[in-house]
Motif scaffolding. Structure first.
Motif, PDB file in Angstrom:
ATOM      1  N   LEU A   1       0.826  -1.202   0.000  1.00  0.00           N
ATOM      2  CA  LEU A   1       0.000   0.000   0.000  1.00  0.00           C
ATOM      3  C   LEU A   1       0.865   1.258   0.000  1.00  0.00           C
ATOM      4  N   GLU A   2       0.575   2.163  -0.951  1.00  0.00           N
ATOM      5  CA  GLU A   2       1.342   3.394  -1.102  1.00  0.00           C
ATOM      6  C   GLU A   2       0.542   4.640  -0.755  1.00  0.00           C
ATOM      7  N   GLN A   3      -0.755   4.637  -1.028  1.00  0.00           N
ATOM      8  CA  GLN A   3      -1.565   5.829  -0.816  1.00  0.00           C
ATOM      9  C   GLN A   3      -2.907   5.453  -0.199  1.00  0.00           C
ATOM     10  N   ILE A   4      -3.266   6.173   0.872  1.00  0.00           N
ATOM     11  CA  ILE A   4      -4.542   5.967   1.556  1.00  0.00           C
ATOM     12  C   ILE A   4      -5.261   7.305   1.620  1.00  0.00           C
ATOM     13  N   PHE A   5      -6.433   7.375   0.976  1.00  0.00           N
ATOM     14  CA  PHE A   5      -7.250   8.585   1.005  1.00  0.00           C
ATOM     15  C   PHE A   5      -8.623   8.220   1.556  1.00  0.00           C
ATOM     16  N   LEU A   6      -8.861   8.524   2.817  1.00  0.00           N
ATOM     17  CA  LEU A   6     -10.132   8.220   3.470  1.00  0.00           C
ATOM     18  C   LEU A   6     -10.789   9.471   4.036  1.00  0.00           C
TER      19      LEU A   6
ATOM     20  N   GLY B   1       2.743   1.673  10.522  1.00  0.00           N
ATOM     21  CA  GLY B   1       4.181   1.730  10.277  1.00  0.00           C
ATOM     22  C   GLY B   1       4.720   0.505   9.575  1.00  0.00           C
ATOM     23  N   ARG B   2       3.914  -0.544   9.506  1.00  0.00           N
ATOM     24  CA  ARG B   2       4.324  -1.744   8.779  1.00  0.00           C
ATOM     25  C   ARG B   2       4.278  -1.537   7.274  1.00  0.00           C
ATOM     26  N   LEU B   3       3.644  -0.444   6.840  1.00  0.00           N
ATOM     27  CA  LEU B   3       3.517  -0.154   5.409  1.00  0.00           C
ATOM     28  C   LEU B   3       4.755   0.588   4.939  1.00  0.00           C
ATOM     29  N   GLN B   4       5.773  -0.149   4.601  1.00  0.00           N
ATOM     30  CA  GLN B   4       7.063   0.442   4.265  1.00  0.00           C
ATOM     31  C   GLN B   4       7.062   1.223   2.957  1.00  0.00           C
ATOM     32  N   ASN B   5       6.028   1.029   2.127  1.00  0.00           N
ATOM     33  CA  ASN B   5       5.938   1.754   0.855  1.00  0.00           C
ATOM     34  C   ASN B   5       5.001   2.949   0.929  1.00  0.00           C
ATOM     35  N   LEU B   6       4.473   3.239   2.113  1.00  0.00           N
ATOM     36  CA  LEU B   6       3.460   4.285   2.245  1.00  0.00           C
ATOM     37  C   LEU B   6       4.028   5.658   1.899  1.00  0.00           C
TER      38      LEU B   6
ATOM     39  N   ASP C   1      -4.776   9.705  21.259  1.00  0.00           N
ATOM     40  CA  ASP C   1      -5.112   9.431  19.871  1.00  0.00           C
ATOM     41  C   ASP C   1      -3.939   9.584  18.904  1.00  0.00           C
ATOM     42  N   LEU C   2      -2.803  10.106  19.370  1.00  0.00           N
ATOM     43  CA  LEU C   2      -1.678  10.354  18.470  1.00  0.00           C
ATOM     44  C   LEU C   2      -0.609   9.268  18.531  1.00  0.00           C
ATOM     45  N   ASN C   3      -0.936   8.163  19.183  1.00  0.00           N
ATOM     46  CA  ASN C   3       0.054   7.090  19.268  1.00  0.00           C
ATOM     47  C   ASN C   3       0.425   6.526  17.903  1.00  0.00           C
ATOM     48  N   PHE C   4      -0.469   6.658  16.945  1.00  0.00           N
ATOM     49  CA  PHE C   4      -0.186   6.133  15.598  1.00  0.00           C
ATOM     50  C   PHE C   4       1.008   6.839  14.950  1.00  0.00           C
ATOM     51  N   ILE C   5       1.319   8.053  15.422  1.00  0.00           N
ATOM     52  CA  ILE C   5       2.436   8.804  14.845  1.00  0.00           C
ATOM     53  C   ILE C   5       3.759   8.083  15.088  1.00  0.00           C
ATOM     54  N   ASP C   6       3.877   7.458  16.270  1.00  0.00           N
ATOM     55  CA  ASP C   6       5.099   6.682  16.550  1.00  0.00           C
ATOM     56  C   ASP C   6       5.314   5.627  15.479  1.00  0.00           C
ATOM     57  N   SER C   7       4.222   4.994  15.058  1.00  0.00           N
ATOM     58  CA  SER C   7       4.319   3.940  14.061  1.00  0.00           C
ATOM     59  C   SER C   7       4.663   4.509  12.682  1.00  0.00           C
ATOM     60  N   LEU C   8       4.062   5.653  12.327  1.00  0.00           N
ATOM     61  CA  LEU C   8       4.302   6.237  11.007  1.00  0.00           C
ATOM     62  C   LEU C   8       5.747   6.669  10.816  1.00  0.00           C
ATOM     63  N   ALA C   9       6.463   6.882  11.904  1.00  0.00           N
ATOM     64  CA  ALA C   9       7.875   7.244  11.791  1.00  0.00           C
ATOM     65  C   ALA C   9       8.694   6.128  11.140  1.00  0.00           C
ATOM     66  N   ASN C  10       8.114   4.918  11.095  1.00  0.00           N
ATOM     67  CA  ASN C  10       8.804   3.801  10.452  1.00  0.00           C
ATOM     68  C   ASN C  10       8.590   3.768   8.938  1.00  0.00           C
ATOM     69  N   CYS C  11       7.698   4.623   8.442  1.00  0.00           N
ATOM     70  CA  CYS C  11       7.403   4.658   7.003  1.00  0.00           C
ATOM     71  C   CYS C  11       8.421   5.570   6.325  1.00  0.00           C
ATOM     72  N   THR C  12       9.475   5.001   5.850  1.00  0.00           N
ATOM     73  CA  THR C  12      10.632   5.783   5.410  1.00  0.00           C
ATOM     74  C   THR C  12      10.416   6.508   4.081  1.00  0.00           C
ATOM     75  N   GLN C  13       9.304   6.225   3.397  1.00  0.00           N
ATOM     76  CA  GLN C  13       9.015   6.899   2.133  1.00  0.00           C
ATOM     77  C   GLN C  13       7.904   7.929   2.260  1.00  0.00           C
ATOM     78  N   LEU C  14       7.398   8.140   3.458  1.00  0.00           N
ATOM     79  CA  LEU C  14       6.212   8.970   3.671  1.00  0.00           C
ATOM     80  C   LEU C  14       6.422  10.401   3.196  1.00  0.00           C
ATOM     81  N   ARG C  15       5.449  10.893   2.409  1.00  0.00           N
ATOM     82  CA  ARG C  15       5.493  12.267   1.878  1.00  0.00           C
ATOM     83  C   ARG C  15       4.435  13.169   2.485  1.00  0.00           C
ATOM     84  N   VAL C  16       3.231  12.634   2.718  1.00  0.00           N
ATOM     85  CA  VAL C  16       2.094  13.461   3.126  1.00  0.00           C
ATOM     86  C   VAL C  16       1.347  12.790   4.266  1.00  0.00           C
ATOM     87  N   ILE C  17       1.043  13.572   5.318  1.00  0.00           N
ATOM     88  CA  ILE C  17       0.201  13.110   6.408  1.00  0.00           C
ATOM     89  C   ILE C  17      -0.834  14.185   6.693  1.00  0.00           C
TER      90      ILE C  17
END
Length: 479
Positions: free
Chosen positions: A280-285, A299-304, A321-337
């Protein structure tokens, strides 16, 4: 020893050759403008099999099998004589300016496998007699001015793999007969005026790409859709769809690359199983009514690359509610949050400074976030947009924010920030917008803001700042 290979020229061959040549001449006569001169070679000095864009069969002497005039800027109408080119297997006329109705004579092209007419100005209805082209694999009529109903007859094209009807003015329902297309891998019918529900029968296909966005579709996602285990691109944006997503979505779509469902009425929790879709690379919800926590294991989505869940009702009463940010730090390709909404509560974790250095956009505005802007944020060297507006942030603005040299928008208004406005902001010469209004900032406005020559909006009101604003630009505004 000389060996001469030859084919006998019969009266029948000559008649067939003349039929194809005359059909091509009639096609050329329908062209009113040829800006690149691509049809200049269409004359008697060359055999028609050597004309630009014309390909003939090796097996069947001098029979035209392909007409490829892709993106030549041609203007005109499609001659009905094209139906006389009965050996045609491929027609590629996309990215031109053909207009008028699609010729009903196409139905005589019983060998036709590929018909690409996208990005023209064809109008009228989609010819239902296309069903006589029983060998069709690819039908692309995207980006024209076609109207009328979505033809249910297309469901009889049993060999069809790609169906493109997006960006027209089609109405009515998506026909259930599409479920008969057992080879269908791609369906694109977005940007029309389609209504009704998504047919359950689509689950009988082998779709890996579906684009039905920007219509008026209602109802829920059929349960059969989750049987499409090869799904890679799932786009149902800007409809009136409702209900909850399958909590097994990530397991059902293990090859998913793009999930785009924004602008609907979906409810329930965002599936935690999305982390199983490892590609998964892009999530628009965004722009739905999702509730509950943001999945903590994204954060398991390494291609996000992009995650946007803004304008929902995500969050809980626990204030974490912001605990998910810790996980997103593992997404090394992340461009937009993007999570701007009203319901996220919690402490702005310092992990935000550990995001991928590729990140260009962070929007956590309009929430109930407290804490301070973390030091180390200057590590996000490609950041162009930072919005933490309308939260409960305290403390000072880090002076190192002036190292974000790519920053174009800095939005921190309506927080509880204090201290001075750092003079290092003057280093951000690409800034278009600075909004620090409605905080507790004090002291002098840095004089080096004059270096921000791209600045068009500066909002500093409702603080305790003083001093002149030295910016000279015709379109510059400040309240």
């Amino acid at each position: 020893m000389c060996i001469h290979l030859w084919r006998p020229i019969t009266a029948n061959n000559m008649q067939q050759n003349e039929t194809d040549r005359l059909a091509l001449i009639a096609f050329k006569d329908g062209i009113t403008h040829d800006p690149l001169g691509m049809l200049n070679s269409w004359n008697d000095s060359l055999h028609f099999c050597r004309w630009s864009g014309v390909h003939c069969s090796r097996r069947h002497v001098h029979r035209v099998t392909q007409l490829n005039l892709f993106s030549y800027g041609l203007v005109g109408s499609l001659s009905p004589h094209i139906g006389n080119l009965t050996f045609l297997r491929t027609i590629i006329l996309q990215n031109n300016s053909f207009h008028g109705k699609l010729s009903s004579k196409i139905n005589g092209l019983f060998r036709l496998q590929v018909l690409l007419l996208s990005n023209n100005y064809f109008e009228g209805k989609v010819p239902t007699n296309l069903t006589y082209c029983s060998e069709l694999r690819v039908l692309n009529l995207t980006d024209n001015k076609l109207d009328g109903k979505f033809p249910e007859e297309l469901g009889s094209l049993s060999k069809l793999k790609y169906l493109g009807l997006s960006r027209n003015n089609l109405t009515g329902k998506i026909p259930a007969s599409l479920g008969n297309l057992s080879s269908l891998t791609q369906l694109s019918a977005g940007y029309n005026n389609l209504e009704g529900s998504i047919p359950e029968e689509l689950g009988r296909t082998i779709l890996y790409f579906i684009q039905l966005g920007f219509n008026r579709l209602t109802g829920t996602i059929p349960s059969s859709m989750y049987n499409l285990s090869n799904m890679r691109y799932f786009l149902l944006i800007d409809n009136q769809l409702e209900g909850s997503l399958s909590q097994d979505m990530g397991a059902a779509f293990p090859h998913l690359r793009l999930l785009s469902l924004f602008g609907n009425r979906f409810t329930g929790h965002v599936p935690v199983s999305l982390s199983n879709a490892s590609m998964l690379e892009q999530i628009f919800l965004h722009n739905n009514s999702f509730t509950g926590p943001v999945p903590p294991n994204l954060g398991r989505l390494q291609n996000l690359l992009v995650i946007s869940m803004a304008q929902n009702q995500l969050g809980s009463s626990k204030g974490d509610d912001l605990n998910f940010i810790d996980s997103l730090a593992n997404c090394t390709q992340l461009r937009v949050i993007q999570f701007h909404q009203k319901f996220l509560k919690g402490h702005l974790v310092s992990t935000i400074a550990n995001f991928s250095t590729h990140i260009s956009r962070i929007n956590l505005g309009f929430n109930q976030i407290h804490g301070t802007i973390p030091s180390g944020i200057e590590n996000l060297v490609n950041l162009t947009y930072l919005s933490l507006v309308r939260n409960h942030l305290t403390g000072s603005i880090p002076s190192d924010i002036g190292k974000l040299y790519q920053l174009q928008v800095l939005g921190l208004f309506e927080n509880r920030l204090s201290g001075r406005m750092p003079s290092s902001v003057g280093n951000l010469t690409l800034l278009n917008v600075i909004d620090l209004s409605s905080n507790n900032l004090m002291g002098e406005i840095p004089s080096n803001l004059a270096a921000c020559q791209n600045l068009v909006r500066l909002h500093l009101s409702n603080n305790n700042l003083n001093g002149p604003i030295r910016i000279i630009r015709e379109d510059f505004t400040t309240p």
